[in-house]
Scaffold this active site. Sequence first.
Site, PDB file in Angstrom:
ATOM      1  N   GLY A 118      32.664 119.979  60.649  1.00  0.00           N
ATOM      2  CA  GLY A 118      31.551 119.266  61.262  1.00  0.00           C
ATOM      3  C   GLY A 118      30.554 118.785  60.227  1.00  0.00           C
ATOM      4  N   ASP A 142      27.442 118.407  60.448  1.00  0.00           N
ATOM      5  CA  ASP A 142      26.223 119.212  60.412  1.00  0.00           C
ATOM      6  C   ASP A 142      26.388 120.422  59.501  1.00  0.00           C
ATOM      7  OD1 ASP A 142      28.119 120.144  62.273  1.00  0.00           O
ATOM      8  OD2 ASP A 142      26.602 121.293  63.362  1.00  0.00           O
ATOM      9  N   ARG A 143      27.595 120.958  59.421  1.00  0.00           N
ATOM     10  CA  ARG A 143      27.839 122.132  58.585  1.00  0.00           C
ATOM     11  C   ARG A 143      27.783 121.762  57.099  1.00  0.00           C
ATOM     12  NH1 ARG A 143      33.007 125.104  61.027  1.00  0.00           N
ATOM     13  NH2 ARG A 143      32.126 126.872  59.855  1.00  0.00           N
ATOM     14  N   HIS A 194      22.236 120.353  72.459  1.00  0.00           N
ATOM     15  CA  HIS A 194      20.933 119.709  72.290  1.00  0.00           C
ATOM     16  C   HIS A 194      20.947 118.748  71.110  1.00  0.00           C
ATOM     17  CE1 HIS A 194      19.874 123.395  74.540  1.00  0.00           C
ATOM     18  NE2 HIS A 194      18.993 122.612  75.122  1.00  0.00           N
ATOM     19  N   ILE A 239      22.635 115.682  66.318  1.00  0.00           N
ATOM     20  CA  ILE A 239      23.181 115.627  67.675  1.00  0.00           C
ATOM     21  C   ILE A 239      24.225 116.719  67.837  1.00  0.00           C
ATOM     22  CG2 ILE A 239      24.348 114.184  69.375  1.00  0.00           C
ATOM     23  CD1 ILE A 239      23.319 111.743  67.706  1.00  0.00           C
ATOM     24  N   GLY A 240      23.869 117.764  68.572  1.00  0.00           N
ATOM     25  CA  GLY A 240      24.780 118.873  68.794  1.00  0.00           C
ATOM     26  C   GLY A 240      25.399 118.830  70.173  1.00  0.00           C
ATOM     27  N   THR A 287      20.462 145.624  85.191  1.00  0.00           N
ATOM     28  CA  THR A 287      21.456 144.611  84.836  1.00  0.00           C
ATOM     29  C   THR A 287      20.879 143.524  83.939  1.00  0.00           C
ATOM     30  OG1 THR A 287      22.651 144.993  86.900  1.00  0.00           O
ATOM     31  CG2 THR A 287      23.089 142.923  85.767  1.00  0.00           C
TER      32      THR A 287
END
EC number: 2.7.1.33
Length: 257
Positions: free
Chosen positions: A106, A108-109, A12, A8-9, A184
């Site tokens: 974190g 996740d890390r 997303h 869960i980030g 651009t």
Amino acid sequence: MPLLCADIGNSHTVLGLVSGGSVLADWRVATDERNTADDWSVLLRGLLGAALEEIDGIAVCATVPAVLHEWREMLTRHFPAVRHVVVEPGVRTGVPVLMDNPREVGTDRIINALAAVHEYGGPAIVVDFGGTATTFDVVSAQGQYVGGSISPGIELSLESLGRRGAQLRKVELLRPRSVIAKNTVEALQSGMVFGVAAQVEGIVDRMIGELGVGATDVQVIATGYLAPVVLDECRCFTHHAPWLTLRGLELVFERNA
């Protein structure tokens, strides 16, 4: 039987059915802090269908406390008989965290660090390309998490430009024809794709220098759903592991369930 893994980030949530290091099926949905436990349960049942009844367990990590709270509620109310592991301080990962305040890192890390060393060995640098942030995590040859770096994510940078620049608009993340753009849209794409690639190579090079080892002695791993945007422009990566976090969740589940 497969394991349901949920990463869960901020932008997303990545879901995957994982078995023996292989991802059998995967989904990516927007992380919505308004979702309740019931909302998440409905979403899971809609995505997985009958496969949800066949899972061996559920492993979860999150960078959004409010969403993690609802997931805990969902697991308790809707899946009381399913074994689950929520990665948080106190959960065994086997990764010593050599930081001033390990609880700030974190989950996740840490999971990515675990999976990186398990799959590829150390020392290793994991670059996780998320929408909100691009993170760089360094693991020693002994499997210790020694630190890292955080920079704004590609999507966040583009959105910020769109909000602050009156004549700029949101563009598709594609490789432009050249660095020197003629319009651009391609100028924005050039800045994002080539700019991020140069940033990544620069930070990785500096990290390798601080590790005091040769460049060929370090495993440099790209992960995250936006990695393909810049992967071909970076010469520093030795591996592309799109499901690194899901693999790490499986490893943590095996150690704790």
